[in-house]
Design an enzyme around this catalytic site. Structure first.
Site, PDB file in Angstrom:
ATOM      1  N   SER A  46       0.625  -1.756   0.190  1.00 24.68           N
ATOM      2  CA  SER A  46      -0.164  -0.036   0.107  1.00 24.68           C
ATOM      3  C   SER A  46       0.835   1.090   0.174  1.00 24.68           C
ATOM      4  O   SER A  46      -0.417   1.962  -0.292  1.00 24.68           O
ATOM      5  CB  SER A  46      -1.610  -0.203   0.897  1.00 24.68           C
ATOM      6  N   ASP A 353      -3.475   8.120   7.846  1.00 28.49           N
ATOM      7  CA  ASP A 353      -4.440   7.477   8.961  1.00 28.49           C
ATOM      8  C   ASP A 353      -3.860   6.694   9.792  1.00 28.49           C
ATOM      9  O   ASP A 353      -4.918   5.711  10.262  1.00 28.49           O
ATOM     10  CB  ASP A 353      -5.297   6.426   7.881  1.00 28.49           C
ATOM     11  N   HIS A 356      -0.935   4.550   7.409  1.00 28.24           N
ATOM     12  CA  HIS A 356       0.251   5.505   6.068  1.00 28.24           C
ATOM     13  C   HIS A 356       1.080   6.779   6.199  1.00 28.24           C
ATOM     14  O   HIS A 356       0.033   7.950   6.580  1.00 28.24           O
ATOM     15  CB  HIS A 356      -0.925   5.201   4.259  1.00 28.24           C
TER      16      HIS A 356
END
Length: 389
Positions: A46, A353, A356
Site C-alpha cells: 500500500s 491514517d 500510511h
C-alpha cells in the site's frame, strides 16, 4: 501555507539534486546524461499502490485522495505517494494499476503493487488480517509476465497508432526503471503470528524471495532496479495507539516500539547485503538500494524542525480515549453517526491514517531520496541506470 523551514529544505534538496545530476561523482566535465527512462514498473504494497487493491475489492473511500486528486484515487493517502513523486521527477505520468482495467494507460509503465501485499505468501485472509492475495511472486512472475506478453501481442495486432498509444513498446522494457517498496507487511504479520526469534529466523527466506523476484525480472530483460528498504514500522501510530504504561525500554525516546524497529533494521541489513550479492549474480544490472528507513526516521525524530506536528498524531479518523473510528469509516456514538474524517491541515501531519504517511510526509521523503543522498550507490534516480557515476 508552506512554512520557512520546509521551504528552505525543499530548495536545498533541489540544489543537491541539480549538483548530483550535473556533476555526478566522476571527474569534472565527464558527467553522464540522465537515463531517460521510458517507463516505470512498480512492485509493492500500500505504500506504493495507486489503485490495485481498490480496483479488485472495495474502493478506498473519501476522504482518501481529497487533498490532491479531489477524490479517492486508489491510494491510501490524502494525495500522492512516493512513487508518484518519482514519476513526476522523471517526467512520466502517474502509474496506472495493472489490476484496474477501466481508463488505464500503460504506455509509460504499470503498477503491480497492491495494499496488504507481502514478499512471502501468508496463510491469512485479506478480510481477517489485511493481507493481499497478490504477494510479490504473483506480481512479478504472473502479473508482470502476463502484462508483457499480452501487451506485446496487442501492440502487434493493433491497426492504428490510436490503438497503440496506451500500450508499451516491446524494446522499452529493458530501458525502464523497476521499483520495489515492500516488506512492511511481512514484518507486521510476523509480529502478530511469531515470536521475535521466529521472525528473525524467517528474515533470510523473506529477503531471498525478494531477490528471486528481482532475478526473475532480470531474466525477462529488466536492467535497472530501485529498491526501497522498509520503514520504521514501530513508529506507526497504529502500532503505538493502544499502548498504556509501557515497561522501561519498550519505547524509544521518540515513542516508537524499539523491538519492531530493531527487526526492521535487521531486515534492512540483510536486504542490503543481498542486493550487494545480486550485483555479482546479475552483472548487467544496475541495482540501487534506497534507505527509506533513515529518511522516514529522520523526519519522525525531527518533526518540529521540519514544520510537522507530533508524529504520533493521526490526521484522518477519530481516536479519542476509547473512541476509535478509522479514516473513512462511520460509527454510532451516543445515538449519533460519527464519521472518521480528515484533519483541517493534512500538510502538517506525518501520519495520514495511522498506517500510511501523508502526502506532505511522502513529498518530504521523496525530496531526500531522489537526489541519491540515501542511496547505495549514491546516485540520483535520474541516473539509476548507471552502475557508477
Amino acid at each position: 501555507m508552506m512554512n520557512n523551514s520546509r521551504l528552505m529544505f525543499i530548495i536545498g534538496s533541489n540544489i543537491l539534486m541539480l549538483v548530483a545530476t550535473v556533476g555526478g561523482r566522476g571527474q569534472p566535465g565527464q558527467a553522464k546524461p540522465a537515463c531517460n527512462f521510458p517507463a516505470i514498473y512498480n512492485f509493492g504494497d500500500s505504500n506504493s499502490d495507486t489503485g490495485g487493491i481498490s480496483a479488485v475489492f472495495l474502493p478506498i473511500p473519501t476522504p482518501y485522495g481529497n487533498n490532491f486528486f479531489k477524490r479517492p484515487s486508489g491510494r491510501d493517502c490524502d494525495g500522492r505517494l512516493i512513487i508518484d513523486f518519482i514519476a513526476e521527477h522523471l517526467g512520466l505520468p502517474y502509474l496506472s494499476a495493472y489490476l484496474n482495467s477501466i481508463g488505464s494507460n500503460y504506455r509509460h509503465g504499470a503498477n503491480f503493487a497492491t495494499g496488504g501485499s507481502t514478499i512471502r505468501r501468508q496463510n491469512e485472509t485479506i478480510f481477517e488480517a489485511g493481507i493481499s492475495p497478490f504477494s510479490l511472486d504473483v506480481q512479478t512472475t504472473m502479473h508482470f509476465d502476463q502484462f508483457r506478453w499480452r501487451t506485446h501481442d496487442l501492440f502487434n495486432q493493433a491497426n492504428s497508432s490510436m490503438e497503440r498509444e496506451k500500450l508499451p513498446m516491446a524494446d522499452e522494457f529493458s530501458r525502464a526503471l523497476y521499483t520495489f517498496d515492500i516488506g512492511q507487511n511481512d514484518l507486521s504479520a510476523g509480529f502478530r503470528k511469531l515470536s521475535n526469534e521466529q521472525l528473525k529466523t524467517a528474515l533470510p527466506d523473506i529477503v531471498n524471495q525478494l531477490a528471486g523476484s528481482v532475478t526473475h525480472l532480470y531474466q525477462q530483460g529488466a536492467r535497472t532496479f530501485w529498491i526501497h528498504n522498509t520503514g520504521p514500522i514501530g513508529c506507526l501510530p497504529v502500532a503505538t495507539l493502544y499502548i498504556r504504561n509501557p515497561s522501561p525500554g519498550y519505547l524509544d525516546k521518540f515513542g516508537c516500539i524499539s523491538s519492531q524497529n530493531e527487526m526492521a533494521m535487521e531486515f534492512n541489513n540483510q536486504l542490503k547485503a543481498r542486493v550487494d550479492k545480486l550485483r555479482i549474480e546479475l552483472p548487467e544490472a544496475s541495482l540501487v538500494y534506497v534507505d527509506i528507513y533513515a529518511a522516514k526516521y529522520g523526519l519522525i525524530s525531527n518533526t518540529n524542525k521540519h514544520g510537522f506536528t507530533d508524529p504520533k498524531k493521526i490526521c484522518c479518523g477519530r481516536h479519542d480515549g476509547d473512541l476509535n473510528i478509522w479514516c473513512g469509516n462511520k460509527a454510532m456514538v451516543n445515538g449519533s453517526e460519527v464519521f472518521g474524517g480528515s484533519c483541517a491541515d493534512p500538510s502538517t501531519y506525518v501520519s495520514w491514517d495511522g498506517v500510511h504517511y501523508s502526502q506532505a510526509a511522502n513529498q518530504w521523503v521523496a525530496n531526500l531520496i531522489l537526489n541519491g543522498s540515501y542511496s547505495d550507490p549514491p546516485m540520483p534516480v535520474t541516473h539509476a541506470c548507471y552502475k557508477h557515476l
